[in-house]
Structure formats: C-alpha cells, structure tokens
Design a protein around this motif. Structure first.
Motif, PDB file in Angstrom:
ATOM      1  N   GLU A 273       0.818  -1.210   0.000  1.00 59.36           N
ATOM      2  CA  GLU A 273       0.000   0.000   0.000  1.00 59.36           C
ATOM      3  C   GLU A 273       0.849   1.256   0.000  1.00 59.36           C
ATOM      4  N   ASN A 274       2.047   1.182  -0.593  1.00 63.90           N
ATOM      5  CA  ASN A 274       2.947   2.336  -0.525  1.00 63.90           C
ATOM      6  C   ASN A 274       2.411   3.574  -1.244  1.00 63.90           C
ATOM      7  N   ALA A 275       1.501   3.404  -2.178  1.00 66.53           N
ATOM      8  CA  ALA A 275       0.926   4.571  -2.862  1.00 66.53           C
ATOM      9  C   ALA A 275       0.043   5.404  -1.934  1.00 66.53           C
ATOM     10  N   THR A 276      -0.417   4.787  -0.851  1.00 63.33           N
ATOM     11  CA  THR A 276      -1.305   5.493   0.076  1.00 63.33           C
ATOM     12  C   THR A 276      -0.605   5.949   1.348  1.00 63.33           C
ATOM     13  N   LEU A 277       0.664   5.592   1.511  1.00 59.84           N
ATOM     14  CA  LEU A 277       1.397   5.949   2.722  1.00 59.84           C
ATOM     15  C   LEU A 277       2.081   7.306   2.576  1.00 59.84           C
ATOM     16  N   THR A 278       2.177   8.011   3.683  1.00 60.77           N
ATOM     17  CA  THR A 278       2.955   9.250   3.698  1.00 60.77           C
ATOM     18  C   THR A 278       4.442   8.889   3.702  1.00 60.77           C
ATOM     19  N   GLU A 279       5.292   9.866   3.438  1.00 60.65           N
ATOM     20  CA  GLU A 279       6.737   9.616   3.478  1.00 60.65           C
ATOM     21  C   GLU A 279       7.173   9.161   4.865  1.00 60.65           C
ATOM     22  N   ASP A 280       6.610   9.755   5.910  1.00 59.43           N
ATOM     23  CA  ASP A 280       6.947   9.347   7.275  1.00 59.43           C
ATOM     24  C   ASP A 280       6.545   7.887   7.522  1.00 59.43           C
ATOM     25  N   GLU A 281       5.370   7.503   7.034  1.00 56.58           N
ATOM     26  CA  GLU A 281       4.921   6.117   7.211  1.00 56.58           C
ATOM     27  C   GLU A 281       5.806   5.156   6.428  1.00 56.58           C
ATOM     28  N   LYS A 282       6.193   5.530   5.221  1.00 57.93           N
ATOM     29  CA  LYS A 282       7.093   4.685   4.427  1.00 57.93           C
ATOM     30  C   LYS A 282       8.412   4.483   5.158  1.00 57.93           C
ATOM     31  N   ASN A 283       8.968   5.573   5.692  1.00 60.76           N
ATOM     32  CA  ASN A 283      10.228   5.479   6.438  1.00 60.76           C
ATOM     33  C   ASN A 283      10.073   4.606   7.672  1.00 60.76           C
ATOM     34  N   LEU A 284       8.948   4.734   8.360  1.00 61.01           N
ATOM     35  CA  LEU A 284       8.681   3.924   9.541  1.00 61.01           C
ATOM     36  C   LEU A 284       8.616   2.437   9.172  1.00 61.01           C
ATOM     37  N   VAL A 285       7.922   2.125   8.091  1.00 60.52           N
ATOM     38  CA  VAL A 285       7.817   0.729   7.644  1.00 60.52           C
ATOM     39  C   VAL A 285       9.186   0.170   7.301  1.00 60.52           C
ATOM     40  N   ILE A 286       9.965   0.894   6.520  1.00 62.54           N
ATOM     41  CA  ILE A 286      11.294   0.420   6.122  1.00 62.54           C
ATOM     42  C   ILE A 286      12.204   0.258   7.337  1.00 62.54           C
ATOM     43  N   GLN A 287      12.204   1.248   8.229  1.00 62.70           N
ATOM     44  CA  GLN A 287      13.039   1.154   9.439  1.00 62.70           C
ATOM     45  C   GLN A 287      12.635  -0.044  10.289  1.00 62.70           C
ATOM     46  N   THR A 288      11.335  -0.305  10.387  1.00 61.48           N
ATOM     47  CA  THR A 288      10.854  -1.438  11.181  1.00 61.48           C
ATOM     48  C   THR A 288      11.295  -2.756  10.577  1.00 61.48           C
ATOM     49  N   ILE A 289      11.201  -2.880   9.273  1.00 60.31           N
ATOM     50  CA  ILE A 289      11.616  -4.120   8.601  1.00 60.31           C
ATOM     51  C   ILE A 289      13.102  -4.350   8.785  1.00 60.31           C
ATOM     52  N   VAL A 290      13.903  -3.332   8.571  1.00 53.03           N
ATOM     53  CA  VAL A 290      15.364  -3.457   8.717  1.00 53.03           C
ATOM     54  C   VAL A 290      15.733  -3.802  10.157  1.00 53.03           C
ATOM     55  N   LYS A 291      15.113  -3.112  11.105  1.00 52.34           N
ATOM     56  CA  LYS A 291      15.405  -3.354  12.532  1.00 52.34           C
ATOM     57  C   LYS A 291      15.025  -4.778  12.937  1.00 52.34           C
ATOM     58  N   THR A 292      13.880  -5.222  12.468  1.00 53.49           N
ATOM     59  CA  THR A 292      13.371  -6.535  12.851  1.00 53.49           C
ATOM     60  C   THR A 292      14.214  -7.627  12.227  1.00 53.49           C
TER      61      THR A 292
END
Length: 68
Positions: free
Chosen positions: A49-68
């Motif tokens: 759903e990246n077309a509907t996410l804000t830039e902050d939400e995209k960064n949060l998702v990517i950071q969470t995946i990398v961290k996890t």
C-alpha cells in the motif's frame, strides 16, 4: 546488480482500526517470514500500500523491517 535467488515474500503493510501502521503486526509478519525460511523480503511493493502511505509512514515501515 546482484540476482535474487531463493524464495522472496512481498510484505504487506498492516494497519490498525484507526488506519495507522500497525508496527507490532509488521514485526510479527517479518519474523514469521524469516522463521519460515524466506531468503529475502520485498519491502514497499504494491502489496505494501505504498501509494497510500505518507513519506513518514514509508520510512517507519522500512526502518521497522530493517530493525526486525
């Protein structure tokens, strides 16, 4: 470019009822995929759903995946 070999999973972005990104659910999805033997994760594809996410939400998702 390095080739992707093995099994990959296109990750979804889970949401809470208030439509915020559900970080705890995303961490469970990532761990479930890795524990299941997935070789690589595809982040921010069409299933995320990246077309509907804000830039902050995209960064949060990517950071969470990398961290996890």
């Amino acid at each position: 470019m390095e080739s992707l070999i093995g099994t990959g999973v296109a990750l979804i972005t889970p949401f809470k009822k208030d439509l915020s990104v559900d970080i705890e659910a995303l961490e469970r999805i990532v761990n479930f995929s890795i524990d299941g033997g997935v070789d690589y994760l595809v982040a921010m594809g069409t299933t995320a759903e990246n077309a509907t996410l804000t830039e902050d939400e995209k960064n949060l998702v990517i950071q969470t995946i990398v961290k996890t």
